[in-house]
Design a protein around this motif. Structure first.
Motif, mmCIF file in Angstrom:
data_model
loop_
_atom_site.group_PDB
_atom_site.id
_atom_site.type_symbol
_atom_site.label_atom_id
_atom_site.label_comp_id
_atom_site.label_asym_id
_atom_site.label_seq_id
_atom_site.Cartn_x
_atom_site.Cartn_y
_atom_site.Cartn_z
ATOM 1 N N ARG A 143 7.662 0.876 -16.585
ATOM 2 C CA ARG A 143 7.385 1.851 -15.532
ATOM 3 C C ARG A 143 8.521 2.880 -15.429
ATOM 4 O O ARG A 143 8.276 4.054 -15.140
ATOM 5 C CB ARG A 143 7.181 1.144 -14.194
ATOM 6 N N THR A 144 9.749 2.451 -15.692
ATOM 7 C CA THR A 144 10.874 3.388 -15.686
ATOM 8 C C THR A 144 10.770 4.350 -16.859
ATOM 9 O O THR A 144 11.091 5.542 -16.728
ATOM 10 C CB THR A 144 12.213 2.633 -15.743
ATOM 11 N N LYS A 145 10.309 3.868 -18.010
ATOM 12 C CA LYS A 145 10.101 4.750 -19.159
ATOM 13 C C LYS A 145 9.057 5.819 -18.835
ATOM 14 O O LYS A 145 9.228 6.996 -19.180
ATOM 15 C CB LYS A 145 9.651 3.928 -20.371
ATOM 16 N N LEU A 146 7.983 5.416 -18.169
ATOM 17 C CA LEU A 146 6.960 6.376 -17.772
ATOM 18 C C LEU A 146 7.524 7.388 -16.770
ATOM 19 O O LEU A 146 7.187 8.581 -16.815
ATOM 20 C CB LEU A 146 5.766 5.646 -17.159
ATOM 21 N N LEU A 147 8.385 6.915 -15.887
ATOM 22 C CA LEU A 147 9.021 7.800 -14.908
ATOM 23 C C LEU A 147 9.868 8.845 -15.616
ATOM 24 O O LEU A 147 9.856 10.035 -15.250
ATOM 25 C CB LEU A 147 9.883 6.963 -13.948
ATOM 26 N N TYR A 148 10.590 8.414 -16.637
ATOM 27 C CA TYR A 148 11.398 9.346 -17.426
ATOM 28 C C TYR A 148 10.516 10.372 -18.130
ATOM 29 O O TYR A 148 10.790 11.580 -18.094
ATOM 30 C CB TYR A 148 12.233 8.575 -18.447
ATOM 31 N N ILE A 149 9.439 9.906 -18.773
ATOM 32 C CA ILE A 149 8.551 10.797 -19.525
ATOM 33 C C ILE A 149 7.914 11.842 -18.606
ATOM 34 O O ILE A 149 7.840 13.035 -18.949
ATOM 35 C CB ILE A 149 7.465 9.975 -20.242
ATOM 36 N N GLU A 150 7.476 11.414 -17.431
ATOM 37 C CA GLU A 150 6.833 12.332 -16.491
ATOM 38 C C GLU A 150 7.791 13.441 -16.050
ATOM 39 O O GLU A 150 7.412 14.617 -15.984
ATOM 40 C CB GLU A 150 6.319 11.557 -15.288
ATOM 41 N N ASN A 151 9.029 13.066 -15.744
ATOM 42 C CA ASN A 151 9.999 14.086 -15.319
ATOM 43 C C ASN A 151 10.423 14.981 -16.477
ATOM 44 O O ASN A 151 10.639 16.184 -16.283
ATOM 45 C CB ASN A 151 11.218 13.413 -14.688
ATOM 46 N N ALA A 152 10.526 14.414 -17.683
ATOM 47 C CA ALA A 152 10.881 15.224 -18.850
ATOM 48 C C ALA A 152 9.806 16.273 -19.129
ATOM 49 O O ALA A 152 10.116 17.424 -19.469
ATOM 50 C CB ALA A 152 11.083 14.328 -20.067
ATOM 51 N N LYS A 153 8.535 15.900 -18.972
ATOM 52 C CA LYS A 153 7.444 16.853 -19.166
ATOM 53 C C LYS A 153 7.534 17.996 -18.163
ATOM 54 O O LYS A 153 7.290 19.163 -18.507
ATOM 55 C CB LYS A 153 6.095 16.143 -19.021
ATOM 56 N N LYS A 154 7.892 17.664 -16.928
ATOM 57 C CA LYS A 154 8.024 18.709 -15.914
ATOM 58 C C LYS A 154 9.180 19.651 -16.232
ATOM 59 O O LYS A 154 9.101 20.858 -15.977
ATOM 60 C CB LYS A 154 8.205 18.072 -14.537
ATOM 61 N N ASN A 183 0.837 -1.207 0.000
ATOM 62 C CA ASN A 183 0.000 0.000 0.000
ATOM 63 C C ASN A 183 0.867 1.250 0.000
ATOM 64 O O ASN A 183 0.820 2.071 0.902
ATOM 65 C CB ASN A 183 -0.935 0.011 1.219
ATOM 66 N N ASP A 184 1.699 1.374 -1.038
ATOM 67 C CA ASP A 184 2.631 2.497 -1.095
ATOM 68 C C ASP A 184 1.977 3.703 -1.769
ATOM 69 O O ASP A 184 1.036 3.582 -2.544
ATOM 70 C CB ASP A 184 3.897 2.109 -1.862
ATOM 71 N N SER A 185 2.502 4.871 -1.440
ATOM 72 C CA SER A 185 2.071 6.113 -2.075
ATOM 73 C C SER A 185 3.204 6.592 -2.975
ATOM 74 O O SER A 185 4.303 6.861 -2.505
ATOM 75 C CB SER A 185 1.765 7.181 -1.013
ATOM 76 N N ASP A 186 2.934 6.662 -4.281
ATOM 77 C CA ASP A 186 4.005 6.917 -5.238
ATOM 78 C C ASP A 186 4.356 8.393 -5.402
ATOM 79 O O ASP A 186 5.301 8.722 -6.094
ATOM 80 C CB ASP A 186 3.640 6.333 -6.601
ATOM 81 N N GLU A 187 3.599 9.276 -4.834
ATOM 82 C CA GLU A 187 3.869 10.696 -5.012
ATOM 83 C C GLU A 187 4.978 11.167 -4.069
ATOM 84 O O GLU A 187 4.944 10.895 -2.877
ATOM 85 C CB GLU A 187 2.598 11.507 -4.764
ATOM 86 N N PHE A 188 5.967 11.879 -4.631
ATOM 87 C CA PHE A 188 7.001 12.508 -3.815
ATOM 88 C C PHE A 188 7.036 13.973 -4.196
ATOM 89 O O PHE A 188 7.369 14.323 -5.331
ATOM 90 C CB PHE A 188 8.366 11.857 -4.049
ATOM 91 N N GLN A 189 6.696 14.814 -3.269
ATOM 92 C CA GLN A 189 6.597 16.243 -3.535
ATOM 93 C C GLN A 189 7.952 16.900 -3.319
ATOM 94 O O GLN A 189 8.456 16.963 -2.192
ATOM 95 C CB GLN A 189 5.552 16.890 -2.617
ATOM 96 N N ILE A 190 8.556 17.383 -4.406
ATOM 97 C CA ILE A 190 9.820 18.107 -4.304
ATOM 98 C C ILE A 190 9.518 19.566 -4.005
ATOM 99 O O ILE A 190 8.817 20.238 -4.769
ATOM 100 C CB ILE A 190 10.634 17.996 -5.601
ATOM 101 N N SER A 191 10.024 20.043 -2.894
ATOM 102 C CA SER A 191 9.757 21.418 -2.469
ATOM 103 C C SER A 191 11.021 22.262 -2.606
ATOM 104 O O SER A 191 12.139 21.768 -2.435
ATOM 105 C CB SER A 191 9.274 21.432 -1.018
ATOM 106 N N SER A 192 10.822 23.523 -2.926
ATOM 107 C CA SER A 192 11.961 24.424 -3.088
ATOM 108 C C SER A 192 12.429 25.025 -1.771
ATOM 109 O O SER A 192 13.410 25.785 -1.755
ATOM 110 C CB SER A 192 11.599 25.558 -4.060
ATOM 111 N N ASP A 193 11.735 24.717 -0.659
ATOM 112 C CA ASP A 193 12.204 25.260 0.615
ATOM 113 C C ASP A 193 13.519 24.583 1.006
ATOM 114 O O ASP A 193 13.929 23.597 0.408
ATOM 115 C CB ASP A 193 11.148 25.102 1.711
ATOM 116 N N THR A 194 14.174 25.130 1.996
ATOM 117 C CA THR A 194 15.498 24.638 2.367
ATOM 118 C C THR A 194 15.461 23.687 3.560
ATOM 119 O O THR A 194 16.497 23.429 4.179
ATOM 120 C CB THR A 194 16.424 25.828 2.700
ATOM 121 N N GLN A 211 18.779 10.713 -14.811
ATOM 122 C CA GLN A 211 19.012 9.493 -14.033
ATOM 123 C C GLN A 211 18.158 8.348 -14.562
ATOM 124 O O GLN A 211 18.628 7.217 -14.728
ATOM 125 C CB GLN A 211 18.703 9.740 -12.561
ATOM 126 N N ALA A 212 16.878 8.616 -14.827
ATOM 127 C CA ALA A 212 15.987 7.580 -15.349
ATOM 128 C C ALA A 212 16.459 7.095 -16.718
ATOM 129 O O ALA A 212 16.440 5.887 -16.998
ATOM 130 C CB ALA A 212 14.557 8.123 -15.438
#
Length: 404
Positions: A367-378, A231-242, A303-304
């Protein structure tokens, strides 16, 4: 040509020739560091980018490789070229490789600087540009210094008197080279006399240090992937705070664990370097934060792509046991984790080729290809938000992603 420069060039050439000697490397599965993303038309893209910034980034290495201090360390490094110590592989990556040791991180920072700097040629504008070049160089030096430090061998106390003198000596050289690069980078940062920039880079150094204590490790300090959770949560929120990176509920969740490990291993540093480039050019805090997110997701994209190449290449490329395909495979087939458990004390005991075949049988590659595509879009989204005009600089930055 001055005698001193000739002496440095001859010394560097001799060391490079020695390091190119093929030696049997230990089958370490230490985390991968990206010195060059696997681009099909990499050289062409780099040359176009260097024309824009007006600065050949290949010389960023030479400025410190040809220094007296590093040259002396390199001469000692020659004494262990025939050993299987990881420092030799690291040195070969730094000094020589098939792609001429081109440095993408520093180049992207310079491209961002070019895109957002004022076009005038005043003395102040020239000083900003020079400071950004120093930022690009010290960012590369910090990454390289950390990479060198990660290549140490943990020699058991009971074995240190049993023909392990070479490994112990190589460890000392690795520590000295890594320390030299990190200290030099920090002194360059101090000379910029910018408190806000120093704070940003220091947060990245904190993240790199904390990454060395994240998750379990074997006797050689190689990271062990987290036990998969259902029951994992795949979202990881990258924040610009320090603030420190959020480590809660990450181990065992493939995307969250992979993202956090990549941020620890350099994503945070690259992001802060991009953020610092806009800080030096006087951009707003909002623009700086977008540049940080741009840098983080570009690092994740590279990296992906690199990890995909390791599993899909016709050559038998080495791979890390905490790479995205492995984490996805463990999540898809938790029974594979028994292989990790059995080799918990020494991951070198794992038959990596057999394990690779088990990974390929799962949905890990897709799934790694999808991970790459998602980050490339961002990456595209952030660079378009940062610059509404389609300038030559912005187009070149996009090419660094598109040609992967």
């Amino acid at each position: 040509m001055p005698y001193t420069l000739m002496r440095h060039l001859r010394r560097a050439a001799l060391v490079t020739q020695q390091i190119r000697v093929e030696s049997t490397m230990t089958n370490l599965t230490q985390k991968d560091f990206l010195f060059r993303p696997p681009l099909a038309h990499w050289t062409k893209v780099i040359k176009e980018a260097e024309k824009i910034v007006g600065y050949p980034t290949s010389f960023m290495n030479l400025r410190w490789l040809l220094s007296d201090e590093f040259a002396n360390l390199a001469m000692h490094l020659r004494k262990v070229v025939d050993s299987n110590h990881p420092i030799i592989k690291t040195a070969r990556s730094i000094i020589y490789n098939e792609q001429n040791t081109l440095q993408p991180w520093g180049l992207v920072i310079l491209l961002l600087s070019k895109a957002f700097n004022p076009s005038n040629t005043t003395l102040l504008a020239s000083q900003v540009t020079e400071n950004q070049r120093i930022l690009a160089e010290l960012t590369e030096m910090i990454r390289t210094g950390h990479y060198v430090h990660c290549g140490l061998l943990n020699v058991p106390v009971e074995e240190r008197e049993q023909n392990m003198d070479t490994s112990m000596f190589a460890n000392k050289i690795a520590v000295l080279i890594g320390d030299y690069l990190l200290v030099t980078a920090n002194s360059m940062l101090a000379r910029l006399k910018n408190q806000d920039l120093s704070y940003l880079i220091s947060t990245a150094l904190r993240d790199i240090s904390e990454g060395e204590f994240f998750g379990d490790r074997d006797a050689q300090n190689m990271p062990i992937p987290g036990k998969p959770v259902m029951n994992d949560s795949d979202e990881f929120q990258i924040s610009s705070d320090t603030l420190p990176l959020d480590v809660r509920n990450t181990l065992g969740s493939p995307i969250r664990e992979w993202t956090l490990r990549t941020m620890y291993n350099g994503g945070s540093l690259f992001g802060r370097g991009c953020q610092g480039a806009l800080l030096l050019s006087g951009q707003t805090l909002e623009e700086q934060e977008k540049a940080y997110l741009f840098g983080c997701h570009l690092c994740l994209t590279w990296q992906a792509a690199s990890e995909l190449q390791n599993f899909t290449s016709q050559k038998k490329e080495s791979y890390s046991l905490v790479s995205a395909p492995v984490l996805f495979a463990l999540n898809d087939n938790p029974e594979l984790y028994s292989v990790i458990e059995e080799a918990r004390n020494n991951l070198n005991d794992i038959d990596l080729e057999k394990f690779r075949m088990d990974v390929v049988k799962t949905d890990a590659i897709e799934r790694t290809k999808l991970l790459y595509i998602e980050n490339a879009k961002k990456v595209y989204n952030y660079i378009e938000i940062l610059s509404e005009s389609e300038s030559e600089v912005i187009s070149t930055i996009k090419s660094l992603v598109k040609t992967l």
